[in-house]
Design a protein around this motif. Sequence first.
Motif, PDB file in Angstrom:
ATOM      1  N   VAL A  96      -6.942 -21.644  44.812  1.00 27.82           N
ATOM      2  CA  VAL A  96      -8.024 -22.170  43.962  1.00 27.82           C
ATOM      3  C   VAL A  96      -9.395 -21.637  44.390  1.00 27.82           C
ATOM      4  O   VAL A  96     -10.143 -21.110  43.560  1.00 27.82           O
ATOM      5  CB  VAL A  96      -8.001 -23.713  43.951  1.00 27.82           C
ATOM      6  CG1 VAL A  96      -9.236 -24.259  43.232  1.00 27.82           C
ATOM      7  CG2 VAL A  96      -6.739 -24.220  43.264  1.00 27.82           C
ATOM      8  N   ALA A 117      -9.545 -17.911  43.624  1.00 26.11           N
ATOM      9  CA  ALA A 117      -9.664 -17.687  42.180  1.00 26.11           C
ATOM     10  C   ALA A 117     -11.075 -17.993  41.701  1.00 26.11           C
ATOM     11  O   ALA A 117     -11.606 -17.305  40.816  1.00 26.11           O
ATOM     12  CB  ALA A 117      -8.648 -18.545  41.428  1.00 26.11           C
ATOM     13  N   ALA A 118     -11.707 -19.020  42.288  1.00 27.46           N
ATOM     14  CA  ALA A 118     -13.083 -19.352  41.911  1.00 27.46           C
ATOM     15  C   ALA A 118     -14.037 -18.219  42.288  1.00 27.46           C
ATOM     16  O   ALA A 118     -14.943 -17.863  41.515  1.00 27.46           O
ATOM     17  CB  ALA A 118     -13.507 -20.661  42.584  1.00 27.46           C
ATOM     18  N   LEU A 178      -4.964 -16.458  35.040  1.00 29.33           N
ATOM     19  CA  LEU A 178      -6.210 -16.278  35.795  1.00 29.33           C
ATOM     20  C   LEU A 178      -6.935 -15.006  35.370  1.00 29.33           C
ATOM     21  O   LEU A 178      -8.164 -14.991  35.247  1.00 29.33           O
ATOM     22  CB  LEU A 178      -5.911 -16.229  37.296  1.00 29.33           C
ATOM     23  CG  LEU A 178      -5.420 -17.532  37.937  1.00 29.33           C
ATOM     24  CD1 LEU A 178      -5.067 -17.309  39.389  1.00 29.33           C
ATOM     25  CD2 LEU A 178      -6.470 -18.632  37.803  1.00 29.33           C
ATOM     26  N   THR A 230       0.992 -17.283  36.027  1.00 27.46           N
ATOM     27  CA  THR A 230      -0.272 -17.793  36.579  1.00 27.46           C
ATOM     28  C   THR A 230      -1.277 -16.663  36.750  1.00 27.46           C
ATOM     29  O   THR A 230      -2.471 -16.823  36.447  1.00 27.46           O
ATOM     30  CB  THR A 230      -0.022 -18.468  37.937  1.00 27.46           C
ATOM     31  OG1 THR A 230       0.884 -19.558  37.759  1.00 27.46           O
ATOM     32  CG2 THR A 230      -1.321 -18.986  38.529  1.00 27.46           C
TER      33      THR A 230
END
Length: 441
Positions: free
Chosen positions: A340, A343-344, A283, A279
């Motif tokens: 999330v 990560a954004a 990313l 993951t």
Amino acid sequence: MTESGAPATEARDDRPERPAISGRAAPAAPVAARRTSLLVTLVLGGLTAVPPLSMDMYLPALPQVTAALHSPAATVQLTLTTCLAGMALGQMIVGPMSDKWGRRRPLLIGMVVYVLATALCALATNAEILIAFRLLQGLAGAAGIVIARAVVRDLYDGVAMARFFATLMLISGVAPVVAPLIGGQILRVTDWRGVFVVLTVVGLLLTLLVWRRLGETLPPERRQPGGLGPALRTMRDLLADRVFSGYLLVGAFAFAALFAYISASPFVVQEIYGASPQTFSLLFGLNSVGLVAVGQINGKLLVGRVGLDKVLGTGLALIALAGGALLLMSSGVFGKAGLVPVAAGLFVLMSSMGLVMPSTNTLALLRTPHAAGSASALLGTSTFLLGAVASPLVGIAGERTAVPMAVVQLSCAVLALVSFLGMCRPWQRKGERTAGERTGL
């Protein structure tokens, strides 16, 4: 005058009447000129990719090196530090040399030494020898970084230069993503020495392409005379230019924010938020794609339509907003944030670099047509040094909190904005924009 304060000239593009690119007579057909331009673009992109290839392709092999050379991990880590330090110092040496002797000779010498040093790394019998050869590899590899930027300044101006830097970002932005993957695949079929063998082959191919296809781009009448004293005076004069120094600091602080992400993200994503290595790799790759994509949007759509200072200011504001959001999330202001939204925030921060880095290089080099090599050296060295300073700061509170990473990123973004507004002051140079507007700057 352009918006940056440099004398305005007609934007030079990859037109067939520019024979300096290939070192041969200009081809008559426009199609041939485009092919030559594509090859030179790939060569210059390859030269800018030398640092991430030299650093990141080697990363998966660190445990093997530690075991094979019977050295502590801290000692083997110095092979990374010395290579990075060599690249920073080497730019300060090679940049002024290229202003005095032209681009081609220092570049060829640097690439030949890089190939030899890389081959010797593969033959190292202990950690101390490997550290010494990695330092030499970094010193020599700096020639490709600094001279590639200077060559772009020699060949292009205005809109064409900004677009070319955005194109180079497509190549240099992909290199950090694929380099560890290539290194991992090499280790499936050979040991850590094989990584240096592949780097040797890459360096040799680049050297041959430079020798055959990249002619001299700095004519004798534009070269700087003298030795070390005049070179230091040239750098002093460049730093005395408030606007140039402002863009230099903007680029350096922005790169430090980027380096903080590179240094801390493996621990933040995997250790704090529990993501798997797969993951994390996904990313990291997605963020790199965002950087490259925004860089291409900048080069293809914004340059020539929106002023570079406006693009740069927008990119810095986005980085600051992303850094602020990451700090609020990591400090628990909004409760426990999941992977999330974090990560954004990292995606916005990374992607915004596609607006900042090409614009910074262009606006700084537009002011220095008389000393592009020295200016490129100062730009490159400052980014490497501040990146090296930012790297250890992100782990100052341990590996269980993302607050230090966010603090470093937000601080660097704020300092970049302060440098832009306090030193570059684009609104005070409105009188210089008449000619600059004709080139879209």
